[in-house]
Design a protein around this motif. Structure first.
Motif, PDB file in Angstrom:
ATOM      1  N   SER A  29       2.330   1.757   7.226  1.00  0.00           N
ATOM      2  CA  SER A  29       2.058   2.352   5.913  1.00  0.00           C
ATOM      3  C   SER A  29       2.389   3.845   5.916  1.00  0.00           C
ATOM      4  CB  SER A  29       0.596   2.142   5.543  1.00  0.00           C
ATOM      5  OG  SER A  29       0.281   0.759   5.478  1.00  0.00           O
ATOM      6  N   LEU A  30       2.027   4.534   6.983  1.00  0.00           N
ATOM      7  CA  LEU A  30       2.321   5.960   7.080  1.00  0.00           C
ATOM      8  C   LEU A  30       3.826   6.208   7.136  1.00  0.00           C
ATOM      9  CD1 LEU A  30      -0.461   7.085   9.578  1.00  0.00           C
ATOM     10  CD2 LEU A  30      -0.265   7.737   7.163  1.00  0.00           C
ATOM     11  N   GLU A  67       9.217   8.010   1.736  1.00  0.00           N
ATOM     12  CA  GLU A  67       9.317   8.359   0.323  1.00  0.00           C
ATOM     13  C   GLU A  67       9.835   9.790   0.124  1.00  0.00           C
ATOM     14  OE1 GLU A  67       5.429   7.670  -1.192  1.00  0.00           O
ATOM     15  OE2 GLU A  67       5.513   5.500  -0.906  1.00  0.00           O
ATOM     16  N   ASP A  94       0.786  -1.227   0.000  1.00  0.00           N
ATOM     17  CA  ASP A  94       0.000   0.000   0.000  1.00  0.00           C
ATOM     18  C   ASP A  94       0.820   1.280   0.000  1.00  0.00           C
ATOM     19  OD1 ASP A  94       0.952  -0.367   2.519  1.00  0.00           O
ATOM     20  OD2 ASP A  94      -0.997  -0.336   3.532  1.00  0.00           O
ATOM     21  N   SER A  95       2.080   1.194  -0.339  1.00  0.00           N
ATOM     22  CA  SER A  95       2.872   2.394  -0.605  1.00  0.00           C
ATOM     23  C   SER A  95       3.735   2.113  -1.820  1.00  0.00           C
ATOM     24  CB  SER A  95       3.748   2.774   0.600  1.00  0.00           C
ATOM     25  OG  SER A  95       4.854   1.896   0.710  1.00  0.00           O
ATOM     26  N   SER A  96       4.163   3.159  -2.485  1.00  0.00           N
ATOM     27  CA  SER A  96       4.950   2.948  -3.705  1.00  0.00           C
ATOM     28  C   SER A  96       6.272   2.242  -3.407  1.00  0.00           C
ATOM     29  CB  SER A  96       5.220   4.285  -4.397  1.00  0.00           C
ATOM     30  OG  SER A  96       5.986   5.150  -3.583  1.00  0.00           O
ATOM     31  N   GLU A  97       6.872   2.529  -2.249  1.00  0.00           N
ATOM     32  CA  GLU A  97       8.137   1.875  -1.895  1.00  0.00           C
ATOM     33  C   GLU A  97       7.942   0.394  -1.615  1.00  0.00           C
ATOM     34  OE1 GLU A  97      10.888   5.470  -0.104  1.00  0.00           O
ATOM     35  OE2 GLU A  97      10.107   3.957   1.259  1.00  0.00           O
ATOM     36  N   SER A 157      13.474   1.693   1.162  1.00  0.00           N
ATOM     37  CA  SER A 157      12.132   1.581   1.743  1.00  0.00           C
ATOM     38  C   SER A 157      12.239   1.744   3.264  1.00  0.00           C
ATOM     39  CB  SER A 157      11.484   0.239   1.408  1.00  0.00           C
ATOM     40  OG  SER A 157      12.065  -0.824   2.125  1.00  0.00           O
ATOM     41  N   SER A 178       6.082   4.338   5.825  1.00  0.00           N
ATOM     42  CA  SER A 178       6.598   4.093   4.479  1.00  0.00           C
ATOM     43  C   SER A 178       6.368   5.295   3.580  1.00  0.00           C
ATOM     44  CB  SER A 178       5.920   2.854   3.884  1.00  0.00           C
ATOM     45  OG  SER A 178       6.359   2.632   2.558  1.00  0.00           O
ATOM     46  N   MET A 179       5.198   5.893   3.684  1.00  0.00           N
ATOM     47  CA  MET A 179       4.901   7.080   2.871  1.00  0.00           C
ATOM     48  C   MET A 179       5.787   8.259   3.262  1.00  0.00           C
ATOM     49  SD  MET A 179       0.751   6.753   2.843  1.00  0.00           S
ATOM     50  CE  MET A 179      -0.014   5.175   2.449  1.00  0.00           C
ATOM     51  N   GLN A 180       6.053   8.397   4.564  1.00  0.00           N
ATOM     52  CA  GLN A 180       6.955   9.452   5.018  1.00  0.00           C
ATOM     53  C   GLN A 180       8.369   9.222   4.500  1.00  0.00           C
ATOM     54  OE1 GLN A 180       6.508   9.429   9.282  1.00  0.00           O
ATOM     55  NE2 GLN A 180       4.329   9.956   9.162  1.00  0.00           N
TER      56      GLN A 180
END
Length: 226
Positions: A210-211, A217, A90-93, A226, A213-215
């Motif tokens: 997930s959050l 990025e 659920d994240s691009s990484e 990642s 992981s998004m951070q």
């Protein structure tokens, strides 16, 4: 376990396998950046929670099902679980991580000529291959016992997490090995759970990870992808 199967397992679970696992932290670097992980105790707590609340709930059970599907040559099940795993990133990484390593391992399986024509056609015929799919194919092709392969997969994951901590907390090499040794009971418990959890009870719900992981990025300074 026969010697040939053991040697195959040691090779394909090794961090020396050229698929790039060392370049990913799976959100751990972001946890280091925001201070959630800062010393040996918090590092071990992070790894244990990630193991039981994420890996044992989803990645390990899917890998277990994929190994069985490849061994049965159940191509429908291989496709179904492969698609579910990629869709769960659920994240691009996280998505790029599994697809990049899956691609690298697929290429390695083909170049080493360890899978028969049918298995290789199924593996190479997919538009995207996640790491669990490629790893499970190699396990089935080489006749590696599934229980040992699952433990090796979990150990390799934990070893990579510990190595991130050794480099970035930082921890000493001895402290890292002490931590890895202390995780053995946790890894065994995770493997047992992954083999027995029902399809309906599997879960990939980890919004905090997930959050992070998004951070990661957009994190300014980072060593990992990642």
């Amino acid at each position: 376990m026969q010697a040939a199967a053991l040697l195959n397992l040691l090779q394909f679970a090794s961090p020396a396998l050229p698929i790039g696992a060392y370049s990913y932290s799976q959100g751990l670097e972001a946890a280091l950046e925001n201070g959630a992980v800062r010393d040996a105790d918090s590092a071990r707590a992070w790894i244990v929670r990630h193991l039981h609340e994420v890996v044992a709930q989803w990645e390990a059970p899917i890998t277990w099902r994929l190994m069985q599907a490849w061994s049965r040559r159940d191509w429908h099940a291989v496709a179904e679980w492969s698609e579910k795993f990629i869709a769960s990133r659920d994240s691009s990484e996280f998505r790029a991580e599994t697809i990049q390593m899956g691609y690298s391992l697929t290429k390695l399986v083909a170049e080493l000529d360890i899978a028969d024509a049918d298995m290789l056609a199924q593996l190479q015929g997919k538009p995207e291959v996640g790491l669990p799919t490629a790893f499970s194919c190699a396990v089935a092709a080489l006749g590696i016992p599934h229980q040992e392969a699952l433990l090796a997969m979990l150990f390799a994951w934990a070893e990579n997490q510990v190595l991130v901590c050794v480099k970035s907390v930082p921890l000493g090499q001895v402290a890292g090995q002490r931590m890895l040794l202390s995780l053995r009971a946790e890894l065994e418990a995770a493997a047992r759970y992954a083999q027995t959890v029902s399809d309906d009870d599997m879960c990939n719900w980890a919004p905090g990870l997930s959050l992070l992981s998004m951070q990661h990025e957009v994190q300014y300074s980072r060593l990992y992808r990642s």
